[in-house]
Design a protein around this motif. Structure first.
Motif, short mmCIF file in Angstrom:
data_model
loop_
_atom_site.label_atom_id
_atom_site.label_comp_id
_atom_site.label_asym_id
_atom_site.label_seq_id
_atom_site.Cartn_x
_atom_site.Cartn_y
_atom_site.Cartn_z
N SER A 139 4.12 10.58 0.76
CA SER A 139 2.91 9.79 0.84
C SER A 139 2.04 9.98 -0.39
CB SER A 139 2.11 10.18 2.09
OG SER A 139 0.93 9.43 2.21
N ILE A 140 1.33 8.89 -0.75
CA ILE A 140 0.34 8.94 -1.82
C ILE A 140 -1.00 8.55 -1.21
CG2 ILE A 140 -0.34 8.02 -4.06
CD1 ILE A 140 2.60 7.49 -4.63
N ILE A 165 1.96 4.28 0.63
CA ILE A 165 1.00 4.33 -0.45
C ILE A 165 -0.30 3.73 0.07
CG2 ILE A 165 0.40 3.52 -2.76
CD1 ILE A 165 3.33 3.44 -3.44
N ALA A 169 -4.92 3.86 -3.26
CA ALA A 169 -4.36 5.04 -3.92
C ALA A 169 -4.65 5.03 -5.41
CB ALA A 169 -2.86 5.12 -3.69
N LEU A 181 8.01 1.00 -8.69
CA LEU A 181 8.06 1.58 -7.35
C LEU A 181 9.40 1.35 -6.68
CD1 LEU A 181 4.54 0.44 -6.07
CD2 LEU A 181 5.19 2.75 -6.80
N LEU A 186 9.60 2.40 0.77
CA LEU A 186 8.38 1.63 1.03
C LEU A 186 8.68 0.40 1.86
CD1 LEU A 186 6.78 1.79 -2.53
CD2 LEU A 186 6.07 3.07 -0.50
N LEU A 189 3.78 -3.03 -0.11
CA LEU A 189 2.74 -2.64 -1.05
C LEU A 189 1.56 -3.56 -0.76
CD1 LEU A 189 1.95 -0.88 -3.49
CD2 LEU A 189 2.70 -2.76 -4.96
N THR A 193 -3.94 -3.14 -3.13
CA THR A 193 -3.48 -2.31 -4.23
C THR A 193 -3.32 -3.15 -5.49
OG1 THR A 193 -2.32 -0.85 -2.68
CG2 THR A 193 -1.69 -0.71 -5.01
#
Length: 368
Positions: A139-140, A165, A169, A181, A186, A189, A193
């Motif tokens: 995780s971010i 994410i 982030a 990425l 994932l 996204l 972001t």
């Protein structure tokens, strides 16, 4: 010619088990030092303080598990730093803050599990950052990368457990152009972001189990409908972000879109609502609990949801997804062979992106 004129020193892949600061006193003009491949598990404090001219330091494959706060003190000219293939479990944030001129940082192939809030903050000269090939990274978190005004390239690839994410982030990365990425776990996204990265030109998301739903509406048509916030123009101007390897960027979910190329799925085909998802690999493999009906454990997990999903009956009617299973209602949540029974009054409303459950178990037990 004496050692005081030496510019490059390669002593990698020897049997050095320590680094003695005295070694470098006679090397005032050294610009490149390669120490990788030596079994040095701990760097001495201020071990490189005499290397005022050093620009590149390679510390790969040494077995480093942590870094003292002042381990990099004195490296006033350092621009490139590599910790490739060590055993670091956290980002050495405090040590990195002492090398204010750093431009290139390689943390690839370490054992870091979380990129936490503030791990990369106010590194105002950093241009490229590598966080690839980490088996443990899951995780971010929010503001993990914050105020990196010179960062142009960010690589976070080939991390098999990285499934979340946070939408915020990446903050104040005004010059980021390339975001890699691919080859993670994932599911999406978040569009937010993308909107926080005003200079982004390309993004790589192939080889991820992407869920083509409302969070992913920005992806079709090479994301040409994203808009850049610009104080000089009103309304915001449209911009184009190129999708790297679009032919390999495929939908894994929902079933009706599985195998379709993301850029070929019309936004209207994306699901109108988002399915909250507990990221694969984020929950622990087992949790030990104590005897009795008291609160036995607190579990906090990052999830794709928002606080509105956790209010009233709407929370209980959600369908939550976890690897190998899908659960209707949370009165019984199965995790592999285990049964979790969260009590309704024990579920709290956490910030967006997290699910927090307090578990009470009747009698002696150990969930595995």
């Amino acid at each position: 010619m004496g050692l005081d004129s030496l510019l490059r020193l390669h002593i990698n892949n020897n049997r050095l088990s320590t680094v003695d600061p005295q070694w470098f006193r006679a090397l005032p003009h050294l610009e490149v030092l390669m120490l990788g491949g030596n079994p040095v598990e701990v760097l001495p404090e201020r071990g490189f303080s005499t290397l005022k001219s050093l620009r590149s330091l390679v510390l790969g494959g040494m077995g480093l598990r942590s870094l003292a706060e002042n381990a990099l003190d004195g490296l006033e000219s350092l621009e490139s730093l590599s910790f490739y293939e060590n055993l670091l479990t956290t980002v050495p944030t405090q040590a990195l803050r002492t090398v204010s001129g750093l431009k290139f940082l390689d943390l690839n192939k370490n054992r870091i599990k979380l990129i936490k809030t503030g791990d990369f903050q106010d590194m105002i000269h950093l241009k490229e950052l590598g966080l690839n090939n980490m088996e443990e990274l899951v995780s971010i978190e929010r503001a993990a990368l914050d105020n990196l005004p010179e960062l142009t390239k960010l690589e976070i690839t080939n991390n098999p457990r990285l499934s979340y994410i946070h939408p915020e982030a990446f903050l104040q990365l005004s010059r980021l152009e390339s975001l890699m990425l691919n080859s993670n776990s994932l599911i999406a996204l978040h569009q937010h972001t993308m909107l926080t990265l005003p200079s982004l030109q390309e993004v790589s998301l192939h080889s991820n189990p992407l869920r083509c739903d409302c969070l992913f509406r920005w992806a079709p048509d090479e994301v040409s409908h994203l808009r850049r916030e610009d104080s000089r123009t009103n309304p915001p101007t449209p911009r184009t972000v190129r999708l790297i390897q679009p032919q390999a960027t495929l939908c894994s979910e929902p079933p009706e879109l599985r195998g379709r190329r993301v850029r070929e799925v019309a936004p209207r085909e994306m699901s109108a609502s988002c399915l909250p998802v507990i990221p694969p690999g984020y929950l622990p493999f087992y949790v030990k609990v104590r005897e009795g009906w008291e609160t036995a454990a607190a579990l906090q997990s990052s999830c794709r949801t928002s606080t509105k999903h956790l209010l009233g009956d709407s929370f209980w009617n959600q369908s939550w997804s976890y690897p190998c299973t899908r659960i209707k209602r949370l009165d019984r949540l199965r995790l592999r062979a285990a049964t979790w029974q969260p009590w309704r009054d024990s579920i709290r409303r956490p910030p967006p992106g997290t699910l927090q459950i307090r578990l009470r178990v009747p009698g002696p037990n150990s969930i595995k």
